[in-house]
Design a protein around this motif. Structure first.
Motif, short mmCIF file in Angstrom:
data_model
loop_
_atom_site.label_atom_id
_atom_site.label_comp_id
_atom_site.label_asym_id
_atom_site.label_seq_id
_atom_site.Cartn_x
_atom_site.Cartn_y
_atom_site.Cartn_z
N MET A 1 0.83 -1.21 0.00
CA MET A 1 0.00 0.00 0.00
C MET A 1 0.86 1.26 0.00
SD MET A 1 -2.77 -1.39 2.79
CE MET A 1 -3.47 0.22 3.15
N LEU A 2 1.91 1.27 0.84
CA LEU A 2 2.78 2.44 0.90
C LEU A 2 3.47 2.68 -0.43
CD1 LEU A 2 4.41 1.93 4.43
CD2 LEU A 2 2.59 3.54 3.81
N LEU A 3 3.86 1.60 -1.11
CA LEU A 3 4.51 1.75 -2.41
C LEU A 3 3.57 2.37 -3.44
CD1 LEU A 3 6.49 -1.61 -2.60
CD2 LEU A 3 7.46 0.69 -2.40
N GLU A 4 2.28 2.22 -3.22
CA GLU A 4 1.30 2.84 -4.11
C GLU A 4 0.72 4.13 -3.52
OE1 GLU A 4 -1.71 0.26 -5.57
OE2 GLU A 4 -0.30 -1.29 -6.23
N GLY A 5 1.32 4.60 -2.41
CA GLY A 5 0.87 5.84 -1.80
C GLY A 5 -0.48 5.75 -1.11
N LYS A 6 -0.80 4.57 -0.59
CA LYS A 6 -2.11 4.36 0.04
C LYS A 6 -1.95 4.08 1.54
CE LYS A 6 -4.59 2.37 -3.94
NZ LYS A 6 -3.60 2.60 -5.00
N LEU A 7 -2.85 4.65 2.32
CA LEU A 7 -2.98 4.30 3.73
C LEU A 7 -4.19 3.41 3.97
CD1 LEU A 7 -2.19 7.66 5.59
CD2 LEU A 7 -0.67 5.72 5.20
N PHE A 8 -5.08 3.33 2.97
CA PHE A 8 -6.32 2.57 3.13
C PHE A 8 -6.53 1.67 1.92
CE2 PHE A 8 -6.93 6.66 5.25
CZ PHE A 8 -7.34 6.26 6.52
N LEU A 9 -7.17 0.54 2.17
CA LEU A 9 -7.71 -0.30 1.11
C LEU A 9 -9.16 0.10 0.90
CD1 LEU A 9 -6.38 -3.84 2.11
CD2 LEU A 9 -5.57 -2.44 0.23
N ARG A 10 -9.54 0.30 -0.35
CA ARG A 10 -10.91 0.70 -0.66
C ARG A 10 -11.49 -0.32 -1.65
NH1 ARG A 10 -11.61 5.96 1.25
NH2 ARG A 10 -9.66 7.07 1.67
N PRO A 11 -12.29 -1.28 -1.14
CA PRO A 11 -12.77 -2.35 -2.02
C PRO A 11 -13.84 -1.93 -3.01
CG PRO A 11 -13.66 -2.59 0.19
CD PRO A 11 -12.66 -1.48 0.27
N GLY A 12 -14.41 -0.75 -2.84
CA GLY A 12 -15.42 -0.29 -3.80
C GLY A 12 -16.66 -1.15 -3.76
N ASP A 13 -17.03 -1.71 -4.93
CA ASP A 13 -18.25 -2.51 -5.03
C ASP A 13 -18.06 -3.94 -4.53
OD1 ASP A 13 -19.62 -0.38 -6.15
OD2 ASP A 13 -19.09 -0.95 -8.20
N ILE A 14 -16.82 -4.35 -4.31
CA ILE A 14 -16.58 -5.70 -3.82
C ILE A 14 -16.99 -5.78 -2.35
CG2 ILE A 14 -14.85 -7.52 -3.51
CD1 ILE A 14 -13.12 -6.11 -5.57
N SER B 1 -17.79 8.01 1.57
CA SER B 1 -17.35 7.60 0.23
C SER B 1 -17.24 6.10 0.09
CB SER B 1 -15.99 8.25 -0.08
OG SER B 1 -15.02 7.86 0.89
N GLY B 2 -17.62 5.36 1.14
CA GLY B 2 -17.57 3.92 1.07
C GLY B 2 -16.69 3.34 2.16
N VAL B 3 -16.57 2.03 2.15
CA VAL B 3 -15.78 1.34 3.16
C VAL B 3 -14.30 1.48 2.85
CG1 VAL B 3 -15.17 -0.96 4.02
CG2 VAL B 3 -17.57 -0.31 3.78
N ARG B 4 -13.52 1.71 3.88
CA ARG B 4 -12.07 1.69 3.75
C ARG B 4 -11.50 0.83 4.88
NH1 ARG B 4 -10.35 7.86 5.64
NH2 ARG B 4 -10.78 7.58 7.87
N MET B 5 -10.35 0.25 4.64
CA MET B 5 -9.73 -0.66 5.62
C MET B 5 -8.28 -0.24 5.83
SD MET B 5 -11.33 -4.32 4.32
CE MET B 5 -10.74 -4.16 2.64
N TYR B 6 -7.82 -0.34 7.08
CA TYR B 6 -6.44 -0.01 7.38
C TYR B 6 -5.87 -1.02 8.36
CZ TYR B 6 -8.49 2.19 11.56
OH TYR B 6 -9.18 2.43 12.72
#
Length: 730
Positions: free
Chosen positions: A66-79, A96-101
């Motif tokens: 995630m850090l390598l992609e500049g993300k602090l959260f996972l955002r599964p969207g419609d999944i 804006s939806g569910v996020r996971m950390y």
């Protein structure tokens, strides 16, 4: 210009060579530290190619990606997030939806990400081990002399705890590397008065706090005590003079960046949890932390009392010093000799006269501070219930008492000091009765003679954890065999859930990209409704990864299977299942089950005399039924109703033998029945079990080469009837 650059390079190389000639022990120390790093890299690649059975590794690697992609959260969207939630990730619903950390801080993942940038995740583990080993050499040299520092490096590397834990993607080794960096910089600052080294020390311990707050505090306690004592002594002797201001200045140089990084830690908390004082691990499990009283994480809870803390600490202390340090009890005895030797050196010394905070940190002070780390770690961790939990779940048996990893640093230094003390003491005694040359020769012979004893002691402590982890790696290799030499292209793989709805727990070797846009997405197999929602949301080629057998944390092997799935959409689905007749079977029955009911069908009495029984069955948007066997009851006219929507249709074929023994074949079809058509995920998940009609994975059939009842076999096929399409969801 080019000639000038060449001259500068030549001058720099010359100075390096001159320094190496003047201080050959530094070259040896560098070689030893690099050797330690290479050893850990080898263990990571060879012993843990599929990671260890501590599934926290997958958490850190997910976070590193995630850090390598500049993300602090996972955002599964419609999944559906329940299907793709990684182990130890916190779910947070936003507008804006569910996020996971992750429940862990990003420091260790950032360290691991360096390895990925260099081309191999495992390189980060080798670099961390190299840095820690180099720091231990320097601390040994600062506390005693350079020879002790050199011996301290192999004393560290020979500890099974160091070997096992350093070769895994867990935060203990990176946190210790930062703590060691802090210790080195602190001593340099205290000896030289350099505020730059003080700032370096503060930065290192601040990062260590960000990485593992409680661990960093425990390690820093003896150094904090030294700082307070230095300030008190300087004030008492000279008041507000240059001497006191120097000590205060370097102390503040440590404190300011350390405090700033504590602030960064709290800011990170505010970003991910919404509260600077709520750490992510507390957001995941509020009752999982330090202190006595009720504690809980997931489905395990315990009242952690002082009595239980005492029992746990006694157990882990004995375990640490007899099985997880270099050469076990022998290494501990050498460390005690080193401590005794240090105490002997300090005998009769006026501590008040020797303690000169403005004049630099003495060797004795360094020894005292390092020795103080051991009780700080063991007494401090007694206040944390995690050690008890680690003993309970068996992870400490495989990787060692990792919560006490920091204690390896002073133990390695004092073990080396114990070796030096014995060698020098023996040399002095012999020199009194013979020549120095002969004394050295006798000591050398004694060391050579003692080498097999040390090697035997080392083998005794390394052999068991090495063998236990090798066994699990072999079983994990079997588990992941379907994925070897296989590449995916826009795939979705459903994975089993022996521990519940967690991705990468236990199958942490299988991880998706943080953006859900890689070649494969892994989703935990769930109910029909969720599985179909995952299929629709991802629009990928589906697969099912499953296994037969009992999942024991890779202590025993399972039989894996990776099956490509198709989605059949038609007016009806016509299926054919042929099952082998188990040995000694005397009767058989067939049953179709849905959430709305069931139907039984009779199997001719003479069918068990054949090698197989064939069942033809159909599934429509409203009913499911067997078509080639007579109806025997349980529903109206043999048609089992389906609820409007997503469901599961099960076909169960049960054979009964002499004495009531039974074998049941169970096939489970995920179904979407709406309007005038039906969508079915094919092939169904098939299990075979004994003495029960509700087949789990435990004790089930493990394929044609497995140890099971003779005659068991399954063949199945399906076709669409009416207007149809076969493939993956549109």
């Amino acid at each position: 210009m080019f000639r000038g650059a060449t001259d500068r390079v030549r001058d720099r190389l010359g100075r390096i060579i001159e320094s190496a000639r003047a201080h050959p022990e530094r070259v040896v120390a560098a070689a030893l530290a690099v050797g330690v790093g290479l050893l850990i890299y080898y263990l990571a690649v060879d012993l843990f190619p599929y990671l260890s059975v501590n599934d926290d590794e997958g958490v850190y690697l997910y976070q590193a990606a995630m850090l390598l992609e500049g993300k602090l959260f996972l955002r599964p969207g419609d999944i559906p997030w329940e299907a793709v939630r990684p182990w130890f990730f916190v779910v947070d619903g936003t507008e804006s939806g569910v996020r996971m950390y992750s429940k862990y801080s990003p420091v260790a993942p950032a360290v691991f990400a360096v390895g990925r940038l260099l081309g191999d995740w495992n390189l980060a583990l080798g670099l961390v081990a190299t840095g820690t080993a180099a720091g231990v050499y320097w601390l040994g040299a600062a506390a005693f002399d350079r020879r002790v520092g050199l011996v301290a490096v192999p004393a560290l590397a020979a500890a099974p705890l160091f070997l096992m834990t350093s070769a895994t993607f867990l935060s203990y080794a990176p946190a210790t590397m930062l703590n060691v960096a802090f210790a080195v910089a602190y001593v340099k600052s205290a000896r030289s008065g350099s505020r730059r080294w003080g700032a370096a020390a503060g930065t290192a311990i601040g990062l260590a706090f960000f990485c593992r707050p409680y661990t960093a505090v425990l390690f820093a306690l003896p150094f904090i005590a030294h700082t307070v004592l230095s300030l008190a002594v300087a004030w008492r002797r000279a008041g507000w003079t240059d001497g006191f201001r120097d000590v205060l200045g370097r102390s503040l140089a440590v404190a300011f960046p350390g405090a700033a990084l504590v602030g960064v830690t709290l800011a990170y908390n505010a970003v991910v949890t919404g509260d600077p004082l709520v750490f992510p691990y507390a957001a995941f499990a509020p009752n999982d932390g330090i202190g006595f009283g009720p504690h809980e994480i997931l489905n395990y809870e315990r009242n952690y009392t002082p009595e239980l803390a005492y029992e746990t600490t006694v157990t882990i202390t004995e375990y640490f010093f007899t099985e997880w340090v270099a050469a076990g009890s022998l290494g501990t005895a050498l460390a005690l000799v080193g401590v005794a030797g240090a105490a002997w050196r300090a005998r009769g010394v006026d501590l008040g006269a020797r303690f000169r905070p403005a004049a630099g940190m003495t060797d004795g002070e360094v020894r005292a501070v390092l020795a103080g780390v051991v009780p700080a770690v063991f007494l401090g961790e007694a206040y944390f219930w995690g050690t008890h939990n680690g003993l309970r779940n068996g992870l400490i048996d495989l990787l060692g008492p990792f919560y006490h990893f920091d204690a390896l640093v002073p133990v390695a230094v004092f073990t080396a000091a114990g070796v030096a003390c014995l060698v020098r003491g023996a040399g002095d005694v012999l020199s009194a009765v013979t020549t120095r040359r002969r004394a050295r020769l006798v000591v050398l012979v004694a060391l050579v003679a003692a080498a097999p004893v040390v090697a035997s002691a080392e083998r005794a402590v390394v052999e068991d954890p090495l063998a236990a982890n090798e066994l699990r790696t072999e079983n994990l290799a079997t588990t992941y065999e379907p994925f070897e030499d296989r590449s995916f292209d826009d795939a979705l793989v459903f994975t089993p859930d022996p521990y519940g709805d967690w991705q990468a727990h236990p199958f942490q070797y299988l991880r998706y990209d943080p953006g859900y846009d890689g070649d494969v997405v892994y989703a935990t197999d769930g109910g029909p409704d969720r599985d179909l929602r995952v299929l629709n949301a991802t629009d990928r080629t589906p697969y099912r990864f499953t296994y037969r057998g009992t999942w024991t944390g890779a202590a025993t092997p399972v039989n894996p299977e990776l099956t490509r799935l198709r989605v059949i959409e038609a007016e009806r689905v016509r299926a054919r299942t042929a099952v082998g007749v188990p040995a000694q079977a005397t009767s058989a029955s067939v049953r179709i089950e849905t959430p709305e009911g069931y139907a039984r069908y009779a199997v001719p009495a003479n069918a068990t005399a054949n090698e197989s029984v064939t069942v033809e069955w159909t599934i429509g948007p409203e009913t499911a039924r067997v078509t080639n066997l007579p109806y025997a009851g349980g529903s109206r006219f043999g048609d089992v109703p389906l609820a409007d929507g997503r469901a599961e249709v099960d076909l169960a074929v049960t054979f009964v033998g002499v004495g009531g023994s039974s074998v049941t074949y169970r096939q489970e079809v995920t179904l979407d029945a709406r309007g005038d058509s039906v969508r079915a995920v094919w092939p169904p998940e098939t299990r075979v079990c004994r003495l029960t009609t509700e087949c789990g994975r435990e004790g089930t059939w493990v394929g044609p080469d497995g140890d099971y009842v003779r005659g068991v076999a399954v063949e199945t096929s399906a076709s669409a009837v009416g207007n149809s399409s076969v493939g993956t969801p549109a």
